[in-house]
Write a protein that holds these residues in place. Structure first.
Motif, PDB file in Angstrom:
ATOM      1  N   ILE A 226      83.846  74.240  26.873  1.00 56.08           N
ATOM      2  CA  ILE A 226      82.945  74.416  28.031  1.00 56.08           C
ATOM      3  C   ILE A 226      82.807  73.095  28.786  1.00 56.08           C
ATOM      4  N   VAL A 227      83.177  73.100  30.064  1.00 54.87           N
ATOM      5  CA  VAL A 227      83.074  71.888  30.903  1.00 54.87           C
ATOM      6  C   VAL A 227      81.802  71.975  31.732  1.00 54.87           C
ATOM      7  N   ILE A 228      81.071  70.843  31.774  1.00 52.19           N
ATOM      8  CA  ILE A 228      79.866  70.769  32.609  1.00 52.19           C
ATOM      9  C   ILE A 228      80.175  69.850  33.786  1.00 52.19           C
ATOM     10  N   GLU A 229      80.021  70.383  34.979  1.00 50.75           N
ATOM     11  CA  GLU A 229      80.345  69.640  36.200  1.00 50.75           C
ATOM     12  C   GLU A 229      79.097  69.524  37.079  1.00 50.75           C
ATOM     13  N   GLY A 230      79.205  68.636  38.079  1.00 49.57           N
ATOM     14  CA  GLY A 230      78.106  68.552  39.052  1.00 49.57           C
ATOM     15  C   GLY A 230      78.050  67.170  39.664  1.00 49.57           C
ATOM     16  N   LEU A 231      77.381  67.054  40.805  1.00 53.98           N
ATOM     17  CA  LEU A 231      77.211  65.745  41.442  1.00 53.98           C
ATOM     18  C   LEU A 231      76.411  64.838  40.508  1.00 53.98           C
ATOM     19  N   LEU A 247      74.795  73.943  19.769  1.00 52.46           N
ATOM     20  CA  LEU A 247      75.968  74.730  19.357  1.00 52.46           C
ATOM     21  C   LEU A 247      76.721  74.097  18.190  1.00 52.46           C
ATOM     22  N   GLY A 248      76.245  72.927  17.722  1.00 47.17           N
ATOM     23  CA  GLY A 248      77.012  72.216  16.682  1.00 47.17           C
ATOM     24  C   GLY A 248      78.414  71.920  17.197  1.00 47.17           C
ATOM     25  N   ALA A 249      78.456  71.516  18.490  1.00 51.15           N
ATOM     26  CA  ALA A 249      79.768  71.316  19.153  1.00 51.15           C
ATOM     27  C   ALA A 249      80.150  69.837  19.119  1.00 51.15           C
ATOM     28  N   THR A 250      81.360  69.544  19.625  1.00 49.17           N
ATOM     29  CA  THR A 250      81.808  68.163  19.809  1.00 49.17           C
ATOM     30  C   THR A 250      81.690  67.836  21.290  1.00 49.17           C
ATOM     31  N   LEU A 251      81.163  66.655  21.597  1.00 45.58           N
ATOM     32  CA  LEU A 251      80.967  66.248  22.993  1.00 45.58           C
ATOM     33  C   LEU A 251      82.072  65.269  23.415  1.00 45.58           C
ATOM     34  N   LEU A 252      82.765  65.616  24.482  1.00 46.03           N
ATOM     35  CA  LEU A 252      83.798  64.723  25.040  1.00 46.03           C
ATOM     36  C   LEU A 252      83.493  64.509  26.516  1.00 46.03           C
ATOM     37  N   LYS A 253      84.181  63.520  27.107  1.00 45.34           N
ATOM     38  CA  LYS A 253      84.004  63.308  28.548  1.00 45.34           C
ATOM     39  C   LYS A 253      85.323  62.854  29.145  1.00 45.34           C
ATOM     40  N   SER A 254      85.459  63.001  30.453  1.00 48.68           N
ATOM     41  CA  SER A 254      86.660  62.507  31.141  1.00 48.68           C
ATOM     42  C   SER A 254      86.209  61.639  32.323  1.00 48.68           C
ATOM     43  N   GLN A 288      92.359  65.313  23.157  1.00 49.54           N
ATOM     44  CA  GLN A 288      91.196  65.261  22.246  1.00 49.54           C
ATOM     45  C   GLN A 288      90.549  66.651  22.120  1.00 49.54           C
ATOM     46  N   ILE A 289      90.482  67.368  23.250  1.00 47.94           N
ATOM     47  CA  ILE A 289      89.896  68.727  23.227  1.00 47.94           C
ATOM     48  C   ILE A 289      90.700  69.600  22.271  1.00 47.94           C
ATOM     49  N   TYR A 303      85.685  66.988  34.167  1.00 48.88           N
ATOM     50  CA  TYR A 303      87.109  67.179  33.802  1.00 48.88           C
ATOM     51  C   TYR A 303      87.884  67.375  35.102  1.00 48.88           C
ATOM     52  N   TRP A 304      88.779  68.318  35.179  1.00 52.81           N
ATOM     53  CA  TRP A 304      89.654  68.474  36.343  1.00 52.81           C
ATOM     54  C   TRP A 304      88.884  68.700  37.654  1.00 52.81           C
TER      55      TRP A 304
END
Ligand code: ATP
Ligand code: DGI
Length: 419
Positions: A226-231, A247-254, A288-289, A303-304
């Motif tokens: 799941i990508v979170i985007e925004g200004l 969510l017990g997820a892994t957090l990445l960034k680009s 990494q994802i 991300y993109w």
């Protein structure tokens, strides 16, 4: 060089010159002809008795063109007399991709020889520049003269063309060079740009070494991405952190953390190089994802969509309507870049966003400054975000409290990703 660029009218009869006299209206379009076809009002209404020059960067090497053009405005602003107005100018073949040669149009009301001296110096030191002088003759017709420079200053007029009005083209010239100049749609295309920069930007070598070690990403992932985007200041960092926990997820960034040492360096480069850097950042993050999504859901902070939206909004001049139409290939997803399961775009009113920026109090990035100062740029970024496909983004109202936004997003993720 100068002769090569303007050697035969035939080469230029298919070109149009666009001069941006005013950011909020269409450029003035004119063309060159061997004889005056009609009395050109094209300049009458915008120029008094200024002397005008057109200055282009002409090189077969797109990195060299980008580097020279990138530094030119600064150079001209510093060295030209203050009465000389510097306007963006594009020379292009209507609707022909990759045909744009970028330059500047100088309206010189200084009534001094300083401008000619500065331009002569420029031409003598760097043959990549090509300069022409535009004037209105006794017959009140405008003509353009290509000037060569000689040791003791301006040389003879090389070629003389008549200036005639040109039709407004179907596509704004700034949309013709987006692909592989502002946005890269394959790893290879972005990689090649940084490879060509190794001699002029030593940091490129370290970035390429990191990119060479990137993890290969698979098409499909075991867990949702799941990508979170925004200004800026819409609440991405706040939401991605709480979402990761929920969510017990892994957090990445680009771009990924490993590129942080070089980000500020590449942010100072012209778009061609800067956007290639960000594009490679996405491919590093994709690796990494792919690895992390084998064990847990993955949340990505930008991300993109960020890469493409900021690049397109920066590249496209003039009005919001100049953006390429929805469905254009520039909004496509790179065929070799991992696609996320869901892209959520946080949307916020300008007022609330500004309030959060102030409350946060951090330094603003160059692009944040631009977003704040330039309503039109912000509109273009938001519109470009909405037009990007493969996947398109789902808009989320980010104005409620952090917890309400989190609950809203968890519902969306459960619905779309069956998590
Ligand atoms: N839902 C919310 N309601 C009110 N304030 C919020 C909300 N979400 C975040 N904030 C506050 O707004 C500011 C910006 O939030 P945050 O840093 O998460 O935004 P961001 O999108 O990550 O910014 P950037 O992209 O510039 O890093 C912070 O001070 C944060 O505490
Ligand atoms: N992450 C990312 N940011 C980009 C890209 N192209 C332009 N930007 C701009 C958007 C923001 O104004 C600025 C900072 O982005 P950010 O990722 O929020 O940085 P950070 O403040 O979280 O470190 O960079 C891009 O391709 N990726």
């Amino acid at each position: 060089m100068a002769r090569r660029m303007m050697s035969r009218l035939g080469q230029w009869s298919s070109y149009v010159f666009a001069v941006d006299f005013d950011m909020n209206s269409d450029p003035i379009y004119f063309a060159l002809a061997s004889k005056h076809s009609e009395r050109p009002q094209v300049f009458r209404n915008v120029l008094a008795d200024e002397i005008c020059y057109s200055l282009h960067v002409q090189s077969d090497d797109k990195i060299e063109r980008a580097k020279f053009y990138g530094g030119l405005k600064n150079k001209l602003s510093k060295e030209l007399p203050p009465e000389c107005t510097i306007l963006e100018m594009s020379t292009f073949q209507p609707n022909v991709k990759d045909s744009v040669i970028k330059g500047y149009f100088l309206k010189d009301a200084s009534k001094s020889s300083a401008t000619e001296r500065v331009l002569g110096e420029l031409l003598r030191n760097d043959p990549v520049y090509v300069c022409s002088y535009l004037c209105e003759g006794e017959d009140r017709q405008w003509s353009q003269h290509l000037w060569s420079n000689t040791e003791d200053g301006w040389g003879e007029v090389l070629e003389k063309y008549c200036v005639v009005p040109a039709e407004k083209p179907e596509h704004h010239p700034s949309t013709l060079n987006i692909i592989n100049y502002d946005v890269f749609y394959s790893f290879e295309d972005a990689y090649k740009v940084l490879q060509q920069c190794v001699d002029i930007i030593p940091e490129s070598k370290a970035v390429l070494e990191l990119v060479d070690q990137r993890l290969k990403s698979k098409e499909k992932t075991d867990f949702p991405v799941i990508v979170i985007e925004g200004l800026d200041a819409t609440g991405k960092t706040t939401l991605t952190e709480s979402l990761t926990e929920a969510l017990g997820a892994t957090l990445l960034k680009s771009p990924p953390q490993c590129l942080s040492p070089w980000r500020a360096r590449f942010d100072t480069e012209p778009p061609l190089i800067r956007r290639a850097f960000y594009a490679l950042g996405n491919y590093l993050t994709a690796g990494q994802i792919g690895q992390e999504a084998r064990q847990t859901p993955v949340i990505v902070d930008r991300y993109w969509h960020s890469t493409a939206a900021y690049a397109i909004a920066t590249a496209v001049g003039g009005k919001l309507g100049n953006l390429p139409q929805a469905g254009s290939e520039v909004y496509g997803w790179p065929g070799d870049l991992l696609r996320p399961s869901l892209v959520l775009m946080l949307s916020l009113s300008s007022q609330e966003r500004m309030r959060r920026l102030q409350v946060r109090g951090q330094d603003k990035t160059m692009e944040e400054e631009e977003l704040e100062a330039n309503h039109l740029f912000r509109q273009k970024v938001e519109e470009a975000y909405q037009r990007i496909e493969g996947p398109a983004c789902v808009t989320v109202d980010a104005s409620p409290s952090p917890d309400q936004v989190l609950q809203q997003v968890l519902l969306l993720i459960r619905e779309k990703c069956h998590l």
